[in-house]
Design an enzyme around this catalytic site. Structure first.
Site, PDB file in Angstrom:
ATOM      1  N   ASP A  14     -21.900  27.344 -72.677  1.00 21.72           N
ATOM      2  CA  ASP A  14     -20.537  27.248 -72.587  1.00 21.72           C
ATOM      3  C   ASP A  14     -20.232  25.643 -72.550  1.00 21.72           C
ATOM      4  OD1 ASP A  14     -17.789  27.504 -71.240  1.00 21.72           O
ATOM      5  OD2 ASP A  14     -18.749  26.968 -69.589  1.00 21.72           O
ATOM      6  N   ASP A  16     -16.920  23.367 -70.704  1.00 20.91           N
ATOM      7  CA  ASP A  16     -16.415  22.877 -69.470  1.00 20.91           C
ATOM      8  C   ASP A  16     -17.174  23.127 -68.261  1.00 20.91           C
ATOM      9  OD1 ASP A  16     -13.590  21.393 -70.213  1.00 20.91           O
ATOM     10  OD2 ASP A  16     -14.087  23.149 -71.444  1.00 20.91           O
ATOM     11  N   ASP A 177     -21.353  28.483 -66.462  1.00 15.19           N
ATOM     12  CA  ASP A 177     -20.946  28.305 -65.036  1.00 15.19           C
ATOM     13  C   ASP A 177     -20.338  29.075 -64.303  1.00 15.19           C
ATOM     14  OD1 ASP A 177     -18.952  27.054 -66.655  1.00 15.19           O
ATOM     15  OD2 ASP A 177     -18.184  26.481 -64.876  1.00 15.19           O
TER      16      ASP A 177
END
Length: 222
Positions: A14, A16, A177
């Site tokens: 991922d 961001d 995250d």
């Protein structure tokens, strides 16, 4: 390398909240967009809890917070277009790369893993941001939230990456995250690695039951 990488060929990341802390610039984009449409703007702390489902969802959450109800489609479209314009003008003014990212990507590349980026951020922003931070060349493939007909938590972007780069899902890892990363990874048949420092709507990432949770990306090199 960490044991979770044994017999793996592809590692998908991922963006961001995983590789970069982009909230400061996203917050500025949201604030300017809401100012433009005449709605009170949130602070950065609010925006941090709204990131993860793509730009339009981010703007919709900000408007819903400001109005106390869901916005109509006309207002949402106006604010979304304003956000894309303002954020696109300065997508990395205050963004930073998390510690250990460059070291980890370089080591994984040197070890022969194929690396992919799978984010819900609009595709148009990916290359400029990665290039600015010197990260673009590590990735064999980048997929944005509007690249395909579905985005995370759908398994489609992950399966597309695996197919494009010639890796069976069981030989792939999804690193992220948020619960959307873990759900997408599980649905695609990838092993899942979670980081606790990013954006997960205020929820502990451990609740999503990843296969592994690490404090830093460098733990993948242990």
């Amino acid at each position: 390398m960490h044991a979770i990488l044994t017999d793996k060929r592809l590692i998908a990341f991922d963006l961001d909240g995983t590789l970069i802390d982009s909230v400061p610039d996203l917050a500025v984009g949201v604030q300017k967009a809401l100012d433009e449409v005449g709605v009170r703007a949130p602070d950065e702390a609010n925006v941090r809890d709204w990131v993860g489902n793509g730009a339009r969802s981010l703007v919709e959450r900000a408007l819903t917070w400001a109005l106390g109800e869901a916005p109509d489609n006309t207002l949402l479209t106006q604010a979304y277009e304003a956000f894309m314009r303002h954020y696109g003008a300065a997508p990395f003014a205050h963004t930073r790369v998390y510690d250990g990212v460059e070291k980890t990507l370089a080591a994984l590349d040197e070890a022969g893993f194929a690396l992919a980026l799978i984010t819900n951020k609009p595709e148009r922003f990916i290359a400029p941001i990665l290039e600015h931070f010197g990260l673009l060349n590590w990735f064999a493939l980048c997929i944005g939230g509007d690249t395909l007909v579905e985005k995370k938590p759908s398994a489609l972007p992950l399966l597309h990456a695996a197919n494009t780069l010639g890796a069976a899902p069981k030989a792939c890892v999804m690193v992220g995250d948020s619960k959307h990363d873990i759900e997408a990874g599980r649905a695609a048949g990838f092993a899942t690695v979670a980081l606790p420092y990013g954006y997960n709507h205020g929820e502990p990432i451990e609740a999503s039951r990843p296969d592994l949770c690490v404090a830093s990306l460098t733990a993948l090199l242990d």
